[in-house]
Design an enzyme around this catalytic site. Sequence first.
Site, PDB file in Angstrom:
ATOM      1  N   GLY A  52       2.458  14.630   7.524  1.00 59.19           N
ATOM      2  CA  GLY A  52       3.474  13.650   7.163  1.00 59.19           C
ATOM      3  C   GLY A  52       4.797  14.391   7.066  1.00 59.19           C
ATOM      4  CB  ALA A  53       8.109  13.637   8.534  1.00 58.63           C
ATOM      5  NE  ARG A  85       1.808  18.596  13.190  1.00 56.92           N
ATOM      6  CZ  ARG A  85       1.448  17.360  12.805  1.00 56.92           C
ATOM      7  NH1 ARG A  85       1.382  17.059  11.513  1.00 56.92           N
ATOM      8  NH2 ARG A  85       1.148  16.442  13.697  1.00 56.92           N
ATOM      9  CD  GLN A 196      -3.369  11.224  11.537  1.00 59.22           C
ATOM     10  OE1 GLN A 196      -4.001  10.493  12.304  1.00 59.22           O
ATOM     11  NE2 GLN A 196      -2.685  12.261  11.978  1.00 59.22           N
ATOM     12  CG  ASP A 237       6.532  12.314  12.330  1.00 55.92           C
ATOM     13  OD1 ASP A 237       5.911  11.230  12.439  1.00 55.92           O
ATOM     14  OD2 ASP A 237       6.130  13.267  11.645  1.00 55.92           O
ATOM     15  CE  LYS A 248       0.091  11.118  14.099  1.00 55.39           C
ATOM     16  NZ  LYS A 248      -0.016  12.446  14.755  1.00 55.39           N
TER      17      LYS A 248
HETATM   18  O1  MRU Z   1       0.424  13.994  12.531  1.00 52.50           O
HETATM   19  P1  MRU Z   1       0.831  13.466  11.184  1.00 52.50           P
HETATM   20  O2  MRU Z   1      -0.322  12.920  10.403  1.00 52.50           O
HETATM   21  O3  MRU Z   1       1.647  14.467  10.411  1.00 52.50           O
HETATM   22  O4  MRU Z   1       1.787  12.231  11.520  1.00 52.50           O
HETATM   23  C1  MRU Z   1       2.414  11.586  10.440  1.00 52.50           C
HETATM   24  C2  MRU Z   1       3.199  10.398  10.830  1.00 52.50           C
HETATM   25  O5  MRU Z   1       3.358  10.076  11.988  1.00 52.50           O
HETATM   26  C3  MRU Z   1       3.868   9.651   9.709  1.00 52.50           C
HETATM   27  O6  MRU Z   1       3.973   8.284  10.022  1.00 52.50           O
HETATM   28  C4  MRU Z   1       5.283  10.209   9.506  1.00 52.50           C
HETATM   29  O7  MRU Z   1       5.259  11.598   9.365  1.00 52.50           O
HETATM   30  C5  MRU Z   1       5.960   9.607   8.329  1.00 52.50           C
HETATM   31  S1  MRU Z   1       5.284  10.162   6.804  1.00 52.50           S
HETATM   32  C6  MRU Z   1       6.193   9.481   5.537  1.00 52.50           C
END
Ligand code: MRU
Length: 348
Positions: A52-53, A85, A196, A237, A248
């Site tokens: 998550g970002a 990442r 997720q 993100d 995502k």
């Molecule tokens: O690969 P991830 O699980 O880190 O992807 C996360 C997402 O795409 C979330 O929607 C995004 O980071 C927003 S979290 C507040």
Amino acid sequence: MTKPPPTLRWSGGTNGHLVLLDQTRLPGQVVELACRDVEDVWEAIRSLRVRGAPAIGIAAAYGVVLAATEKTQVSAAIERLATSRPTAVNLFWALQRMQTVADSDPAERNPQDLAERLLNEARQIHGEDRGQCAAIGRHGALRLADLPEGAGILTHCNAGALATGGEGTALAVIFALHAAGKRPHVFVDETRPLLQGARLTAWELQQRGIRATLICDSMAAQVMREGRVRAVITGADRIAASGDTANKIGTYSVAVAANAHQVPFYIAAPTTTFDLSLDSGEQIPIEERLAEEITCLAGTPTAPADIAVYNPAFDVTPARLIRAIISERGVIEPVTASSVRQHTAASC
Ligand code: MRU
């Protein structure tokens, strides 16, 4: 039900360590993981133990503290963590803040002072994110206040407490609507390939007693056609200056389906997720992950060996498909380059 541990926390003082809730083990096991050096944090981010970002930005900031014995090591740690990442800009934003602290006293006298200042900064980043999540929840609940009681809201991936230092972004809006008595019914996309939605969002909603129905990603359009969804809301993100938004993989398909069914599609994200150095979404770097995430399920092959695989972890939803972006500062609507610029330039 006992309250689960926080998504991430710092244990001890400057000689302490980072403790993460290992998200690869959820929902089956609620297990914390201690990260005692930069490599531990790098691995935890890369393998989505923390994800998550906003959360990966905070984890990386604490990761820098683990290298805070001298300045050259701090810079090396920042460089290393920046390779964990590529897509979520919050990671680079948080690391830049840590670098600025490290640079602010070129004649660092005592490594202990540096460690203290870095730990303070990481705690500050963490605390600010908590406040931003709360504000996003408030603004989002106001923007969606017209939804009838019990309205269906669809979300993709996880943008909840597990993805942030606070209560989340997209889920913070849903939590605030629930607290306001709206009793939303959340349709949760499972979010292939790493699930997720199924593993994390469904778990978070259950923990809070919010009505939730899990669906496969491929069912979202059908659920909309059946009239069960009044709004879609996801996190982000990285948001380019145009308003184009990376999130995502699968988010773009959801936005296309929502627009085809006249269902408003919202993004909820703090201003730390905006990257105004990029004019459009085409410039956002998209992470590609290992083929095994698609060819295996829980270690068991589900595809023939050696099949070619393409596995982008994110996609970009063009601004024209986004009804509004909700940040801690308020609501961007319509989503255009000029409204994004105005919103991000405004003081809080
Ligand atoms: O690969 P991830 O699980 O880190 O992807 C996360 C997402 O795409 C979330 O929607 C995004 O980071 C927003 S979290 C507040």
